[in-house]
Design a protein around this motif. Structure first.
Motif, PDB file in Angstrom:
ATOM      1  N   ARG A  29      14.096  -8.014 -92.088  1.00 43.00           N
ATOM      2  CA  ARG A  29      13.061  -8.888 -92.641  1.00 43.00           C
ATOM      3  C   ARG A  29      12.540  -9.866 -91.591  1.00 43.00           C
ATOM      4  O   ARG A  29      11.434 -10.395 -91.732  1.00 43.00           O
TER       5      ARG A  29
ATOM      6  N   PRO B  75       8.433  -7.866 -89.368  1.00 42.82           N
ATOM      7  CA  PRO B  75       7.181  -8.636 -89.320  1.00 42.82           C
ATOM      8  C   PRO B  75       6.750  -9.001 -87.897  1.00 42.82           C
ATOM      9  O   PRO B  75       5.556  -8.942 -87.569  1.00 42.82           O
TER      10      PRO B  75
ATOM     11  N   ASP C  20       5.423  -5.755 -86.352  1.00 41.65           N
ATOM     12  CA  ASP C  20       4.112  -5.420 -86.923  1.00 41.65           C
ATOM     13  C   ASP C  20       3.005  -6.236 -86.278  1.00 41.65           C
ATOM     14  O   ASP C  20       1.957  -5.708 -85.884  1.00 41.65           O
ATOM     15  N   GLN C  21       3.217  -7.567 -86.179  1.00 42.18           N
ATOM     16  CA  GLN C  21       2.183  -8.443 -85.633  1.00 42.18           C
ATOM     17  C   GLN C  21       1.928  -8.144 -84.158  1.00 42.18           C
ATOM     18  O   GLN C  21       0.779  -8.154 -83.698  1.00 42.18           O
TER      19      GLN C  21
ATOM     20  N   PRO D  94       2.810 -11.646 -91.659  1.00 47.62           N
ATOM     21  CA  PRO D  94       4.269 -11.475 -91.722  1.00 47.62           C
ATOM     22  C   PRO D  94       4.813 -11.388 -93.149  1.00 47.62           C
ATOM     23  O   PRO D  94       5.702 -10.564 -93.403  1.00 47.62           O
TER      24      PRO D  94
ATOM     25  N   SER E 234       4.531  -7.897 -94.421  1.00 42.76           N
ATOM     26  CA  SER E 234       5.547  -7.037 -93.800  1.00 42.76           C
ATOM     27  C   SER E 234       6.906  -7.267 -94.433  1.00 42.76           C
ATOM     28  O   SER E 234       7.662  -6.318 -94.676  1.00 42.76           O
ATOM     29  N   ASP E 235       7.231  -8.536 -94.704  1.00 34.77           N
ATOM     30  CA  ASP E 235       8.513  -8.879 -95.318  1.00 34.77           C
ATOM     31  C   ASP E 235       8.638  -8.219 -96.689  1.00 34.77           C
ATOM     32  O   ASP E 235       9.678  -7.625 -97.021  1.00 34.77           O
TER      33      ASP E 235
END
Length: 319
Positions: A151, A155, A158-159, A200, A203-204
């Motif tokens: 978690r 994120p 991804d960013q 984020p 994504s989490d």
């Protein structure tokens, strides 16, 4: 009356010992209000804004030339602001070198190949594929369970992937054929990563759902039966037509709430059900998020929002 010390002649970041030796400042002036300490023997002028990039340059003054700036620090220096100003500066050094410990600098001794970094401010900075790897290897397995680490790591990845226009084919060579500590979890995070995620928290939420066996596509586009665009969803479970959306603070304006309501009604008309997740849900009740999605999959509740048991009409009803 003593004239105030003018620090304008000093660099924006410097070693205190070297500045004293050069006669630019005295020991008492180093303790004064004209300068600010960043690390032991590393200072900046009081008029300079302390950013993470500034602290990275300060840490470079202490590090051996073989040290490599990486992880969130290197990402931030390259314009992907994953580190806050006062977060630890993240570095790795080859295993044969000794460096640290130093307060404010997070140092890992691990294998890093020369081609995985380039020169930067007297030390080295990781190249983007190595930064992506270290965003995940930086997470200590001793401090938390694997879901909690994912978690945090996914994120970030991804960013970084989104900003750097990377996808997993660019990174497979970096993540496989290695034996670094934590590499298995890093590979799992890579499989979960998706640069389409726009924030984020989105994504989490996706990681929370994946841990429960629920696959959801970021920024899923709903197309009508006649082939027209209807809405774009934070996360879409296409098989069951369940939309999972994160409502952050920016959703609290009347204009944004009205926009969200209209968009969700259009998707609802195409048979979609909505689970709305708030920051509080994500921080304290991730099991409740999973349960709400399973209930929506079963079609056991009315569309648009899915209230949790005991929460009808409260948090989950906010749109």
């Amino acid at each position: 009356m003593t004239k105030p010390f003018d620090s304008s002649h000093l660099p924006d970041v410097f070693r205190g010992s070297e500045a004293r030796k050069a006669g630019l400042i005295t020991a008492s002036q180093l303790r004064g209000s004209s300068v600010r300490r960043l690390f032991q023997d590393v200072y900046t002028r009081a008029d300079v804004e302390v950013t993470h990039e500034l602290r990275c340059r300060g840490a470079a003054l202490l590090a051996p030339p073989e040290a490599v700036l990486t992880g969130r620090s290197a990402a931030t220096v390259q314009g992907v602001e994953l580190a806050r100003p006062l977060d630890p500066v993240e570095m790795v050094v080859p295993e044969k070198y000794r460096f640290g410990p130093i307060d404010g600098i997070k140092i890992r001794r691990t294998e890093i190949k020369p081609e995985e970094s380039g020169p930067w401010n007297g030390i080295r900075i990781a190249r983007r594929t190595r930064i992506a790897l270290d965003l995940l290897l930086r997470l200590s397995p001793r401090k938390s369970g694997w879901v909690r680490r994912l978690r945090t790591g996914v994120p970030d990845l991804d960013q970084f992937m989104r900003a750097q226009k990377l996808h997993d084919l660019h990174l497979n060579g970096e993540f496989y054929g290695r034996r670094n500590r934590g590499i298995r979890l890093a590979r799992h995070a890579l499989r979960l990563s998706d640069p389409r995620a726009e924030s984020p928290p989105e994504s989490d939420v996706r990681v929370v759902l994946a841990a429960a066996g629920i696959a959801a596509t970021p920024q899923f586009e709903v197309i009508s039966r006649t082939g027209h665009f209807v809405a774009r969803l934070d996360l879409g479970d296409e098989e069951y037509k369940v939309a999972i959306e994160y409502d952050g603070r920016w959703h609290n304006t009347p204009e944004q709430r009205a926009h969200d309501r209209k968009r969700r009604r259009r998707a609802e008309a195409e048979g979609w059900r909505f689970v709305i997740v708030t920051a509080e849900d994500l921080a304290t009740d991730f099991q409740g998020i999973v349960e709400a999605v399973w209930r929506a999959r079963r079609g056991a509740v009315s569309p648009l929002t899915v209230p949790r048991p005991g929460q009808e009409g409260v948090r989950m009803a906010r749109v």
